[in-house]
Design a protein around this motif. Structure first.
Motif: not given
Length: 284
Positions: A41-57
């Protein structure tokens, strides 16, 4: 955590690129999550722009997808800008979550097409018209009304300043629906007459004596087109009961686009005059 003021288009573009790179590499959500040590779900939220972009991730994901440096570099360089709040962040106290979503896209749209079945479309309203309308339709306190008016004025200013195209279709009945009294309506009609002569702006009015057209019975609709291949067109449908649907399904958006195209083709040419009784032609 979802961005407090809604994601910017820059954020959406990077998020979409991460999804496309994962799919191109043949990496599943589960495998990407394992690389992050997180839930899918974390990856899905990143790909949907539902969470800030963390440089490390982002770096971990790019490495997992074996993205070459010449592609990964611009993505990493764009993270800081993508994480900045949009200009509308200052007005988030006067906005619903769906408005943040819409304005986030509208702020970078190259083309905005809008239809209202009964009123002057929002992006063409004068402050007096909008204030009178909100007094009638909402119970907002004066402070919130003022904030909303400020936000609308800023949206209109930015749309014109960047040269985005605005194409509005409205029924002649909207020009005869009394919002705020004769003075307010006279000011609104004058503003529409002036707006219709501005560059990048098209105003079409469907006369009272015209037959039904493809948008007849359709609620307030906005079509937004962003000049970024990663971001598909959006249809924003405002239905009864203050429900708002933000549609990104290509087939559904295309259906609304075809409907609006048909209605605009059937309506009088934007250069035609409109008689005082709302009959005849199409320009206010």
């Amino acid at each position: 955590m979802r961005p407090r003021s809604g994601p910017t288009v820059e954020h959406r573009v990077l998020a979409a690129r991460l999804r496309m790179l994962r799919e191109r590499a043949g990496v599943s959500l589960q495998a990407a999550a394992v690389a992050l040590g997180a839930h899918p779900a974390t990856v899905r939220r990143i790909e949907r722009a539902e969470t800030g972009l963390d440089p490390y991730q982002v770096r971990v994901l790019l490495e997992r997808y074996e993205v070459p440096a010449e592609v990964a570099g611009p993505i990493m360089a764009g993270i800081a800008a993508a994480n900045l709040p949009g200009w509308w962040h200052a007005w988030r106290d006067a906005m619903e979550p769906w408005q943040q979503e819409v304005i986030g896209i509208e702020s970078s749209a190259a083309l905005v097409r809008t239809w209202h079945p009964a009123l002057v479309p929002e992006l063409l309203r004068t402050p007096a018209y909008e204030e009178a309308l909100r007094r009638i339709l909402t119970a907002d306190p004066p402070r919130l009304r003022d904030r909303h008016l400020e936000l609308l004025a800023e949206r209109q200013r930015r749309l014109e300043a960047r040269g985005a195209a605005l194409w509005a279709l409205l029924p002649a009945a909207a020009l005869h629906t009394d919002v705020g009294g004769p003075a307010v309506m006279a000011g609104q009609r004058t503003a529409l007459e002036e707006a219709a002569h501005r560059r990048h702006l098209t105003v079409q009015v469907v006369p009272l004596d015209f037959p039904p057209h493809p948008m007849t019975g359709v609620p307030s609709l906005h079509l937004l087109r962003v000049p970024a291949p990663e971001i598909g067109d959006r249809a924003v449908l405002e239905t009864a009961g203050a429900r708002v649907d933000i549609i990104d399904e290509p087939a559904v958006v295309m259906d609304y686009r075809i409907r609006l195209d048909g209605a605009c083709a059937a309506a009088p040419h934007p250069g035609s005059p409109l008689h005082e009784d709302g009959r005849g032609a199409g320009k206010p």
